[in-house]
Design an enzyme around this catalytic site. Structure first.
Site, PDB file in Angstrom:
ATOM      1  N   ASP A 231      -0.752  42.257 -66.067  1.00 15.59           N
ATOM      2  CA  ASP A 231      -1.556  43.193 -65.281  1.00 15.59           C
ATOM      3  C   ASP A 231      -2.725  42.403 -64.695  1.00 15.59           C
ATOM      4  OD1 ASP A 231      -1.988  46.648 -65.683  1.00 15.59           O
ATOM      5  OD2 ASP A 231      -3.401  45.443 -64.525  1.00 15.59           O
TER       6      ASP A 231
ATOM      7  N   LEU B  18      -5.354  66.361 -59.505  1.00 17.46           N
ATOM      8  CA  LEU B  18      -5.911  67.625 -59.995  1.00 17.46           C
ATOM      9  C   LEU B  18      -6.498  67.536 -61.411  1.00 17.46           C
ATOM     10  CD1 LEU B  18      -6.343  70.681 -59.682  1.00 17.46           C
ATOM     11  CD2 LEU B  18      -4.018  70.998 -60.595  1.00 17.46           C
TER      12      LEU B  18
ATOM     13  N   ILE C 297       0.143  55.042 -67.332  1.00 12.69           N
ATOM     14  CA  ILE C 297       1.476  55.310 -67.891  1.00 12.69           C
ATOM     15  C   ILE C 297       1.957  54.088 -68.681  1.00 12.69           C
ATOM     16  CG2 ILE C 297       3.836  56.011 -67.354  1.00 12.69           C
ATOM     17  CD1 ILE C 297       2.679  57.138 -64.655  1.00 12.69           C
TER      18      ILE C 297
ATOM     19  N   SER D 194       8.921  57.809 -58.024  1.00 11.68           N
ATOM     20  CA  SER D 194       8.057  58.985 -57.962  1.00 11.68           C
ATOM     21  C   SER D 194       8.772  60.121 -57.256  1.00 11.68           C
ATOM     22  CB  SER D 194       6.798  58.605 -57.170  1.00 11.68           C
ATOM     23  OG  SER D 194       6.071  59.746 -56.802  1.00 11.68           O
TER      24      SER D 194
ATOM     25  N   GLY E 191      -2.371  49.997 -67.509  1.00  5.63           N
ATOM     26  CA  GLY E 191      -2.652  51.210 -66.733  1.00  5.63           C
ATOM     27  C   GLY E 191      -2.324  52.474 -67.513  1.00  5.63           C
TER      28      GLY E 191
ATOM     29  N   ASP F 175       0.286  68.696 -48.306  1.00  3.75           N
ATOM     30  CA  ASP F 175       0.737  69.237 -49.590  1.00  3.75           C
ATOM     31  C   ASP F 175       1.950  70.138 -49.414  1.00  3.75           C
ATOM     32  OD1 ASP F 175      -0.833  68.137 -51.575  1.00  3.75           O
ATOM     33  OD2 ASP F 175      -2.374  69.715 -51.495  1.00  3.75           O
TER      34      ASP F 175
ATOM     35  N   THR G 222       7.555  61.574 -55.081  1.00  2.00           N
ATOM     36  CA  THR G 222       7.138  61.451 -53.674  1.00  2.00           C
ATOM     37  C   THR G 222       8.322  61.073 -52.782  1.00  2.00           C
ATOM     38  OG1 THR G 222       5.410  60.567 -52.229  1.00  2.00           O
ATOM     39  CG2 THR G 222       6.438  58.994 -53.704  1.00  2.00           C
TER      40      THR G 222
ATOM     41  N   LYS H 149       7.634  53.313 -52.228  1.00  2.66           N
ATOM     42  CA  LYS H 149       8.519  53.678 -53.350  1.00  2.66           C
ATOM     43  C   LYS H 149       9.969  53.759 -52.871  1.00  2.66           C
ATOM     44  CE  LYS H 149       5.649  53.645 -56.682  1.00  2.66           C
ATOM     45  NZ  LYS H 149       5.756  52.652 -57.736  1.00  2.66           N
TER      46      LYS H 149
ATOM     47  N   TYR I  41       2.384  55.286 -49.086  1.00  5.73           N
ATOM     48  CA  TYR I  41       2.700  55.095 -50.514  1.00  5.73           C
ATOM     49  C   TYR I  41       4.163  55.451 -50.768  1.00  5.73           C
ATOM     50  CZ  TYR I  41       3.049  56.247 -55.489  1.00  5.73           C
ATOM     51  OH  TYR I  41       3.475  56.342 -56.795  1.00  5.73           O
TER      52      TYR I  41
ATOM     53  N   PHE J 165       5.702  48.823 -63.830  1.00  4.64           N
ATOM     54  CA  PHE J 165       4.739  49.866 -63.453  1.00  4.64           C
ATOM     55  C   PHE J 165       3.758  49.387 -62.391  1.00  4.64           C
ATOM     56  CE2 PHE J 165       5.856  50.835 -67.862  1.00  4.64           C
ATOM     57  CZ  PHE J 165       6.068  52.195 -67.834  1.00  4.64           C
TER      58      PHE J 165
HETATM   59  P1  NAD Z   1      -2.330  52.836 -62.931  1.00  3.98           P
HETATM   60  O1  NAD Z   1      -3.069  52.425 -61.718  1.00  3.98           O
HETATM   61  O2  NAD Z   1      -3.069  53.433 -64.058  1.00  3.98           O
HETATM   62  O3  NAD Z   1      -1.465  51.614 -63.481  1.00  3.98           O
HETATM   63  C1  NAD Z   1      -0.963  50.600 -62.634  1.00  3.98           C
HETATM   64  C2  NAD Z   1      -1.355  49.277 -63.259  1.00  3.98           C
HETATM   65  O4  NAD Z   1      -0.874  48.224 -62.423  1.00  3.98           O
HETATM   66  C3  NAD Z   1      -2.862  49.101 -63.379  1.00  3.98           C
HETATM   67  O5  NAD Z   1      -3.174  48.681 -64.681  1.00  3.98           O
HETATM   68  C4  NAD Z   1      -3.188  48.027 -62.349  1.00  3.98           C
HETATM   69  O6  NAD Z   1      -4.292  47.218 -62.753  1.00  3.98           O
HETATM   70  C5  NAD Z   1      -1.893  47.263 -62.292  1.00  3.98           C
HETATM   71  N1  NAD Z   1      -1.668  46.552 -61.026  1.00  3.98           N
HETATM   72  C6  NAD Z   1      -1.850  47.038 -59.764  1.00  3.98           C
HETATM   73  N2  NAD Z   1      -1.562  46.076 -58.875  1.00  3.98           N
HETATM   74  C7  NAD Z   1      -1.170  44.992 -59.575  1.00  3.98           C
HETATM   75  C8  NAD Z   1      -0.746  43.688 -59.220  1.00  3.98           C
HETATM   76  N3  NAD Z   1      -0.666  43.283 -57.937  1.00  3.98           N
HETATM   77  N4  NAD Z   1      -0.417  42.809 -60.208  1.00  3.98           N
HETATM   78  C9  NAD Z   1      -0.502  43.188 -61.514  1.00  3.98           C
HETATM   79  N5  NAD Z   1      -0.910  44.393 -61.900  1.00  3.98           N
HETATM   80  C10 NAD Z   1      -1.228  45.293 -60.945  1.00  3.98           C
HETATM   81  O7  NAD Z   1      -1.172  53.833 -62.429  1.00  3.98           O
HETATM   82  P2  NAD Z   1      -0.163  54.728 -63.267  1.00  3.98           P
HETATM   83  O8  NAD Z   1      -0.482  56.140 -63.017  1.00  3.98           O
HETATM   84  O9  NAD Z   1      -0.053  54.229 -64.647  1.00  3.98           O
HETATM   85  O10 NAD Z   1       1.170  54.418 -62.455  1.00  3.98           O
HETATM   86  C11 NAD Z   1       2.126  53.477 -62.924  1.00  3.98           C
HETATM   87  C12 NAD Z   1       3.309  53.479 -61.978  1.00  3.98           C
HETATM   88  O11 NAD Z   1       3.862  54.805 -61.912  1.00  3.98           O
HETATM   89  C13 NAD Z   1       2.991  53.100 -60.544  1.00  3.98           C
HETATM   90  O12 NAD Z   1       4.075  52.332 -60.051  1.00  3.98           O
HETATM   91  C14 NAD Z   1       2.910  54.418 -59.824  1.00  3.98           C
HETATM   92  O13 NAD Z   1       3.229  54.293 -58.466  1.00  3.98           O
HETATM   93  C15 NAD Z   1       3.970  55.216 -60.565  1.00  3.98           C
HETATM   94  N6  NAD Z   1       3.768  56.672 -60.519  1.00  3.98           N
HETATM   95  C16 NAD Z   1       2.592  57.220 -60.946  1.00  3.98           C
HETATM   96  C17 NAD Z   1       2.427  58.590 -60.898  1.00  3.98           C
HETATM   97  C18 NAD Z   1       1.123  59.234 -61.310  1.00  3.98           C
HETATM   98  O14 NAD Z   1       0.876  60.384 -60.914  1.00  3.98           O
HETATM   99  N7  NAD Z   1       0.293  58.592 -62.101  1.00  3.98           N
HETATM  100  C19 NAD Z   1       3.471  59.412 -60.440  1.00  3.98           C
HETATM  101  C20 NAD Z   1       4.654  58.817 -60.023  1.00  3.98           C
HETATM  102  C21 NAD Z   1       4.814  57.443 -60.076  1.00  3.98           C
HETATM  103  C1  WQD Z   2      -1.611  68.605 -57.540  1.00  3.43           C
HETATM  104  C2  WQD Z   2      -1.963  69.963 -56.963  1.00  3.43           C
HETATM  105  C3  WQD Z   2      -3.158  69.891 -54.869  1.00  3.43           C
HETATM  106  C4  WQD Z   2      -6.805  68.059 -56.370  1.00  3.43           C
HETATM  107  C5  WQD Z   2       0.472  63.140 -56.307  1.00  3.43           C
HETATM  108  C6  WQD Z   2       1.181  62.151 -55.420  1.00  3.43           C
HETATM  109  C7  WQD Z   2       2.604  61.967 -55.886  1.00  3.43           C
HETATM  110  C8  WQD Z   2       2.643  61.572 -57.364  1.00  3.43           C
HETATM  111  C9  WQD Z   2       1.906  62.574 -58.185  1.00  3.43           C
HETATM  112  C10 WQD Z   2       2.510  59.159 -57.569  1.00  3.43           C
HETATM  113  C11 WQD Z   2      -1.750  70.039 -55.459  1.00  3.43           C
HETATM  114  C12 WQD Z   2      -4.000  70.500 -55.956  1.00  3.43           C
HETATM  115  C13 WQD Z   2      -5.534  68.605 -56.276  1.00  3.43           C
HETATM  116  C14 WQD Z   2      -7.933  68.916 -56.199  1.00  3.43           C
HETATM  117  C15 WQD Z   2      -6.439  70.769 -55.881  1.00  3.43           C
HETATM  118  N1  WQD Z   2       1.991  60.316 -57.621  1.00  3.43           N
HETATM  119  N2  WQD Z   2      -5.360  69.930 -56.037  1.00  3.43           N
HETATM  120  N3  WQD Z   2      -7.699  70.243 -55.970  1.00  3.43           N
HETATM  121  O1  WQD Z   2      -0.252  65.809 -54.708  1.00  3.43           O
HETATM  122  O2  WQD Z   2       1.361  66.799 -56.430  1.00  3.43           O
HETATM  123  O3  WQD Z   2       1.141  64.380 -56.228  1.00  3.43           O
HETATM  124  O4  WQD Z   2       0.558  62.694 -57.669  1.00  3.43           O
HETATM  125  O5  WQD Z   2       3.630  58.854 -57.313  1.00  3.43           O
HETATM  126  O6  WQD Z   2       3.182  60.988 -55.100  1.00  3.43           O
HETATM  127  O7  WQD Z   2       1.173  62.640 -54.094  1.00  3.43           O
HETATM  128  O8  WQD Z   2      -0.729  65.654 -57.207  1.00  3.43           O
HETATM  129  O9  WQD Z   2      -2.718  65.918 -58.622  1.00  3.43           O
HETATM  130  O10 WQD Z   2      -3.041  65.307 -56.179  1.00  3.43           O
HETATM  131  O11 WQD Z   2      -2.252  67.596 -56.758  1.00  3.43           O
HETATM  132  O12 WQD Z   2      -6.280  71.984 -55.676  1.00  3.43           O
HETATM  133  O13 WQD Z   2      -9.082  68.484 -56.251  1.00  3.43           O
HETATM  134  O14 WQD Z   2      -3.365  70.190 -57.167  1.00  3.43           O
HETATM  135  O15 WQD Z   2      -3.323  70.596 -53.667  1.00  3.43           O
HETATM  136  O16 WQD Z   2      -1.277  71.317 -55.199  1.00  3.43           O
HETATM  137  P1  WQD Z   2       0.381  65.741 -56.026  1.00  3.43           P
HETATM  138  P2  WQD Z   2      -2.276  66.051 -57.210  1.00  3.43           P
END
Ligand code: NAD
Ligand code: WQD
Length: 350
Positions: free
Chosen positions: A44, A211, A25, A137, A23, A307, A139, A165, A161, A93
């Protein structure tokens, strides 16, 4: 202990299991791990990623991680991975991560994000592996009472979601309280950007919720314009403030966390991974325009329900205890994100 390429002291040696390692990250973290000399096994199920990420990781690092296509809810498959080990530590992850989708399918989110974690922990217990870094997160803070938000702020879930977490953090707190486990909870703020090679990056399926992927698809001409959600927030330009963080800084945060598992000893500790700098939506659009070299069509529309006006991190604990801080600025984040987006307009599937 050896100093490593990233400057973190190495106290964990050997194979690191990275769930969700193809994925967004996870793939950047696998690159950092391989470059740091670790051996990596990825588990994965490819539900939100492509196996092509494994080739791209190999082309960047010159080293190929072991890849196992499996669901983290599948105890037998996980058992086989640990049996083939040895596994020294796990970076977990794998999860589903869309807030909107979690509202439509809370049970599915509970099954993968909480059930998958429980299965992983039980399997680790059976194989005597007790070092874990968990992707949490910002969140978990919901709408914080004050910013910057530190790790002692009240925790609350504002969507399914977020509930998963929080449940994951509590589960791991209970596991560590039983003794013998070293757990680090990493609360990421808003990861964006891509590896500077442009070979790996975020590959959202369908229309992006977040975004920066949306902005970049507008810049690439795949989407017509960006809707800026809300222009009447009590911020410097009326748009929401977030803490955007380069995904390579985030990957390096995992190396620091891995090191801390042994250095800090048994227990369960939470760290914010953010820059400590808040950026508005319009400032992100301006940075993206500088990166792509042309205007990005956008218009302010109504607020998006749920938001928070402003969320950014106090990252002081991560700097003090992990020796980590984010180094890359918003222009670098957007330039690197654009390099990936413009060279892979359809993501890995294109
Ligand atoms: P992503 O979807 O790109 O990566 C997640 C990976 O997990 C994917 O490759 C997916 O195929 C795999 N996966 C999902 N369900 C699975 C399962 N049941 N078994 C095996 N593999 C599985 O997401 P990401 O953005 O890389 O996020 C990674 C982690 O970070 C997640 O736990 C997410 O909640 C957390 N996170 C992400 C963000 C963000 O904004 N991207 C922010 C905060 C926390
Ligand atoms: C960022 C800003 C929107 C889309 C989310 C999850 C959070 C964490 C990080 C996983 C906000 C604005 C967005 C668009 C916009 N993920 N926006 N137009 O909401 O801060 O956080 O990702 O854990 O849990 O909720 O991120 O990228 O959705 O939004 O104006 O088309 O951009 O209102 O202010 P957010 P986002």
């Amino acid at each position: 202990m050896n100093a490593t390429r990233h400057g973190y002291a190495r106290s964990v040696a050997g194979q690191i299991l990275v769930t969700g390692g193809t994925g967004y990250i996870g793939s950047h973290t696998v690159v950092a791990l391989l470059e740091d000399g670790h051996d990596v096994v990825i588990v994965d199920d490819l539900s939100n990623s492509s196996e092509r990420a494994v080739d791209a990781i190999t082309s960047i690092t010159g080293r190929r991680p072991v890849f196992v296509r499996a669901d983290v809810c599948d105890a037998e498959r996980l058992d086989a991975v640990f049996a083939a080990g040895p596994v020294d530590a796990v970076l977990h992850f794998a999860a589903r991560k869309s807030v909107a989708e979690s509202v439509r399918d809370p049970d599915g989110y509970e099954r993968v994000n909480v059930g998958g974690l429980r299965t992983l922990v039980d399997t680790m217990q059976r194989h005597d592996v007790h070092r874990l870094v968990f992707s949490s997160s910002c969140t978990v803070y919901g709408e914080p009472d004050h910013v910057p938000v530190d790790e002692d702020a009240p925790l609350r879930a504002v969507n399914p979601y977020g509930e998963t977490k929080l449940a994951g953090e509590r589960l791991l707190g209970d596991v560590a309280a039983g003794g013998g486990w070293s757990v680090v909870l990493l609360r990421y703020f808003n990861p964006i950007g891509a590896h500077p090679s442009g070979a790996i990056g975020e590959d959202p399926h369908g229309i992006p919720d977040n975004l920066v992927p949306y902005v970049m698809q507008v810049a690439a001409g795949r989407l017509a314009h960006l809707s800026v959600y809300g222009g009447d927030y009590p911020t410097r330009d009326g748009t929401c403030i977030r803490d955007y963080l380069h995904v390579v800084d985030l990957a390096e945060g995992h190396l620091a966390a891995l090191d801390a598992l042994d250095r800090l000893g048994p227990g369960c500790r939470a760290f914010n991974l953010g820059t400590g700098v808040g950026t508005t939506v319009l400032e992100v659009v301006a940075a993206a325009e500088r990166a792509v070299g042309h205007p990005i069509p956008h218009r302010v529309v109504g607020r998006r329900p749920g938001d928070a006006a402003a969320v950014w991190a106090d990252p002081a604990r991560a700097e003090a205890e992990l020796g980590w801080r984010a180094r890359r600025d918003i222009d670098t984040m957007c330039a690197d994100h654009w390099r990936w987006q413009s060279s892979h307009p359809e993501g890995f599937t294109g």
